[in-house]
Write a protein that holds these residues in place. Structure first.
Motif, PDB file in Angstrom:
ATOM      1  N   PRO A 353       0.737  -1.468  -0.179  1.00  0.00           N
ATOM      2  CA  PRO A 353       0.181  -0.195  -0.213  1.00  0.00           C
ATOM      3  C   PRO A 353       1.017   1.110   0.213  1.00  0.00           C
ATOM      4  CG  PRO A 353       0.307  -1.430   2.493  1.00  0.00           C
ATOM      5  CD  PRO A 353       0.689  -2.488   1.304  1.00  0.00           C
ATOM      6  N   HIS A 354       0.424   2.271  -0.624  1.00  0.00           N
ATOM      7  CA  HIS A 354       1.144   3.709  -0.780  1.00  0.00           C
ATOM      8  C   HIS A 354       1.227   4.657   0.493  1.00  0.00           C
ATOM      9  CE1 HIS A 354       0.258   3.805  -5.294  1.00  0.00           C
ATOM     10  NE2 HIS A 354       1.002   3.630  -4.780  1.00  0.00           N
ATOM     11  N   GLU A 355       0.540   4.236   1.378  1.00  0.00           N
ATOM     12  CA  GLU A 355       0.271   4.533   2.480  1.00  0.00           C
ATOM     13  C   GLU A 355       1.202   4.157   3.608  1.00  0.00           C
ATOM     14  OE1 GLU A 355      -3.150   4.130   4.199  1.00  0.00           O
ATOM     15  OE2 GLU A 355      -2.838   1.884   4.603  1.00  0.00           O
ATOM     16  N   ALA A 356       1.607   3.177   3.407  1.00  0.00           N
ATOM     17  CA  ALA A 356       3.090   1.890   4.106  1.00  0.00           C
ATOM     18  C   ALA A 356       4.122   2.615   3.733  1.00  0.00           C
ATOM     19  CB  ALA A 356       2.431   1.353   4.221  1.00  0.00           C
ATOM     20  N   MET A 357       4.808   2.993   2.307  1.00  0.00           N
ATOM     21  CA  MET A 357       5.380   3.681   2.434  1.00  0.00           C
ATOM     22  C   MET A 357       6.056   4.989   3.150  1.00  0.00           C
ATOM     23  SD  MET A 357       5.014   2.841  -2.026  1.00  0.00           S
ATOM     24  CE  MET A 357       4.719   1.073  -2.043  1.00  0.00           C
ATOM     25  N   HIS A 358       7.383   4.973   3.038  1.00  0.00           N
ATOM     26  CA  HIS A 358       7.880   6.114   3.590  1.00  0.00           C
ATOM     27  C   HIS A 358       9.738   6.657   2.192  1.00  0.00           C
ATOM     28  CE1 HIS A 358       9.763   9.052   6.561  1.00  0.00           C
ATOM     29  NE2 HIS A 358      10.854   7.807   6.300  1.00  0.00           N
ATOM     30  N   VAL A 359       9.508   7.739   2.590  1.00  0.00           N
ATOM     31  CA  VAL A 359      10.553   7.913   1.420  1.00  0.00           C
ATOM     32  C   VAL A 359      12.076   8.775   1.874  1.00  0.00           C
ATOM     33  CG1 VAL A 359      10.989   9.094  -0.840  1.00  0.00           C
ATOM     34  CG2 VAL A 359       8.650   8.198  -0.148  1.00  0.00           C
ATOM     35  N   ILE A 360      13.232   7.753   1.658  1.00  0.00           N
ATOM     36  CA  ILE A 360      14.121   8.461   2.309  1.00  0.00           C
ATOM     37  C   ILE A 360      14.838   9.149   0.962  1.00  0.00           C
ATOM     38  CG2 ILE A 360      16.350   8.210   3.347  1.00  0.00           C
ATOM     39  CD1 ILE A 360      14.999   5.909   4.497  1.00  0.00           C
ATOM     40  N   PRO A 361      15.428  10.301   1.056  1.00  0.00           N
ATOM     41  CA  PRO A 361      16.112  10.398  -0.274  1.00  0.00           C
ATOM     42  C   PRO A 361      17.628   9.990   0.673  1.00  0.00           C
ATOM     43  CG  PRO A 361      15.452  12.984   0.957  1.00  0.00           C
ATOM     44  CD  PRO A 361      15.054  11.919   1.566  1.00  0.00           C
ATOM     45  N   VAL A 362      18.363  10.123  -0.771  1.00  0.00           N
ATOM     46  CA  VAL A 362      19.802   9.407  -0.935  1.00  0.00           C
ATOM     47  C   VAL A 362      20.512   9.727  -0.120  1.00  0.00           C
ATOM     48  CG1 VAL A 362      21.659   7.381  -2.326  1.00  0.00           C
ATOM     49  CG2 VAL A 362      18.830   7.341  -2.496  1.00  0.00           C
ATOM     50  N   SER A 363      20.597  11.285  -0.042  1.00  0.00           N
ATOM     51  CA  SER A 363      22.166  12.157   0.099  1.00  0.00           C
ATOM     52  C   SER A 363      21.320  12.452   1.717  1.00  0.00           C
ATOM     53  CB  SER A 363      22.153  13.316  -0.179  1.00  0.00           C
ATOM     54  OG  SER A 363      21.058  13.616  -0.664  1.00  0.00           O
ATOM     55  N   GLY A 364      20.431  12.015   2.426  1.00  0.00           N
ATOM     56  CA  GLY A 364      19.796  12.749   3.528  1.00  0.00           C
ATOM     57  C   GLY A 364      20.433  11.896   4.580  1.00  0.00           C
ATOM     58  N   MET A 365      22.391  12.030   5.050  1.00  0.00           N
ATOM     59  CA  MET A 365      22.868  11.130   6.145  1.00  0.00           C
ATOM     60  C   MET A 365      22.578  12.241   7.072  1.00  0.00           C
ATOM     61  SD  MET A 365      23.425   8.040   5.476  1.00  0.00           S
ATOM     62  CE  MET A 365      24.799   7.746   6.406  1.00  0.00           C
ATOM     63  N   GLY A 366      23.192  11.854   8.035  1.00  0.00           N
ATOM     64  CA  GLY A 366      22.904  12.784   9.389  1.00  0.00           C
ATOM     65  C   GLY A 366      22.115  13.769   9.733  1.00  0.00           C
ATOM     66  N   SER A 367      21.686  13.584  11.368  1.00  0.00           N
ATOM     67  CA  SER A 367      20.425  14.374  11.235  1.00  0.00           C
ATOM     68  C   SER A 367      20.322  15.713  10.898  1.00  0.00           C
ATOM     69  CB  SER A 367      20.433  13.817  13.006  1.00  0.00           C
ATOM     70  OG  SER A 367      21.079  14.722  13.467  1.00  0.00           O
TER      71      SER A 367
END
Ligand SMILES: Nc1ncnc2c1ncn2[C@@H]1O[C@H](COP(=O)(O)OP(=O)(O)OP(=O)(O)O)[C@@H](O)[C@H]1O
Ligand SMILES: [Mg+2]
Length: 367
Positions: A353-367
């Protein structure tokens, strides 16, 4: 609320015996409030013990500062800080009995004998060791030794208790029991705990918030639910829980959300609008959100594949399915009434289901 503990840009490097420098802590900042249970979670060597040692005063920082109750600790000696540590190895005195182990620091500090006895009695009651004061450490079980270590650290009435993998020596059942006891002890005492573990399940169960560390960097500091459902980067997604991560690229980004083309060719729509078009991403979906597809599926991805592996774990089946374009897809499906579905090699259709998907940018390291 005022912060109890504040760590400001803590950096610590060690000279490696084999040459070069190891960055154990890289510009780490975090705060802890009163009565908070904070866990430092990360793989071996990520800097957890170094951070605890810096808070407790056993290790000086190269740069940065540690404040407790608003006071800078600077190079203040360990015994003059309002914290206490339960070490990775309990470091109990084997030649002293339980009471003397607990009393030791008070005796050294020159407290009156009557007060020492009274405090030892109270604290042994608190950790469930009444009647065992005369026993030698070698006459105790692992769990009982663990309680002595706790008692010894609590007797000085610290504002913050630092615990370095205190449960790692215990078997699974005892570990669960002690997890609950530690949690209720923390409530009862109303002090803050900084708890170190590399066990993600333990961290999820026990913590108000978790700081995920890797290579001396805080990857994400959040509530357990947020770390699980909305990891900021791939490291956190993989370290906490089981995950499916599919590479893709953002096609369009609007108020309504993102359209993403997965590497396998499928296009998905996700209600998140943080990444601009063109961003390389990983799409996360947890195995328990993947279901067996029944009939026509909308608002999601329907894919077919062959079962590579299946494990019966009582309540569920854990499946690994080879899906063309996506690769290995992990699915945890409720134990169906008809258990013939999941044999290796059989062809099944899954719904993501689309609603269970979470998108992570590949460059998004660190906080
Ligand atoms: N005294 C030291 N001299 C040199 N390197 C050190 C020293 N203490 C720690 N290190 C290095 O610093 C890094 C962080 O170590 P640390 O003990 O903080 O890890 P950790 O997260 O507690 O790991 P574990 O889960 O194995 O206990 C590691 O690479 C370690 O080898
Ligand atoms: Mg350690």
């Amino acid at each position: 609320m005022k912060n109890l503990l504040q760590i400001e840009k803590a950096t610590k490097r060690f000279q490696a015996p084999e040459g070069g420098l190891i960055t154990a802590l890289d510009n780490v900042s975090l705060t802890i409030t009163h009565n908070e249970f904070l866990t430092l979670l990360g793989p071996s060597g990520c800097g957890k013990t170094t951070l605890l040692r810096a808070i407790s005063g056993f290790e000086d920082l190269d740069s940065g500062e540690i404040y407790i109750d608003g006071e800078a600790m600077g190079t203040r000696a360990a015994h003059r800080r309002p914290v206490n540590t339960v070490f990775q190895k309990y470091a109990l005195f084997p030649h002293l009995n339980v009471s003397r182990n607990v009393a030791y620091s008070m005796e050294v500090a020159g407290l009156e004998k009557r007060e020492v006895t009274e405090r030892v009695g109270k604290i042994l009651e608190l950790v469930g060791l009444v009647g065992m004061g005369e026993r030698k450490i070698s006459q105790l079980s692992g769990g009982q030794q663990q309680r002595v270590a706790l008692a010894r650290s609590l007797v000085a009435q610290p504002k913050i208790l630092l615990l370095d993998e205190p449960l790692s020596a215990l078997d699974k059942n005892l570990r669960h029991k002690m997890q609950q006891e530690l949690k209720s002890l923390q409530h009862e005492l109303g002090i803050s705990f900084v708890f170190v573990t590399h066990d993600q399940e333990e961290a999820l169960v026990m913590s108000d918030r978790i700081a995920v560390l890797n290579d001396g960097l805080i990857q994400q500091l959040d509530k357990p639910e947020a770390l699980y459902h909305r990891p900021k980067n791939e490291f956190v997604a993989r370290f906490i829980g089981e995950s499916n991560l599919f590479p893709g690229r953002v096609l369009s980004s609007t108020q309504a959300g993102l359209k993403i083309k997965l590497a396998g060719g499928d296009t998905i729509a996700v209600a998140s609008s943080k990444c601009p078009a063109g961003t390389e991403v990983k799409v996360l979906i947890r195995p328990e959100k993947v279901t067996l597809a029944k009939g026509k599926a909308s608002d999601g991805l329907k894919v077919s594949g062959h079962v590579l592996e299946h494990y019966f774990v009582g309540t569920d089946y854990q499946l690994v399915v080879a899906v063309e374009g996506l690769g290995r897809v992990k699915a945890t499906v409720r134990n169906p009434a008809n258990d013939a579905v999941q044999t290796d090699g059989s062809r099944i259709t899954l719904f993501l289901p689309h609603e269970a998907m979470h998108v992570i940018p590949v460059s998004g390291m660190g906080s």
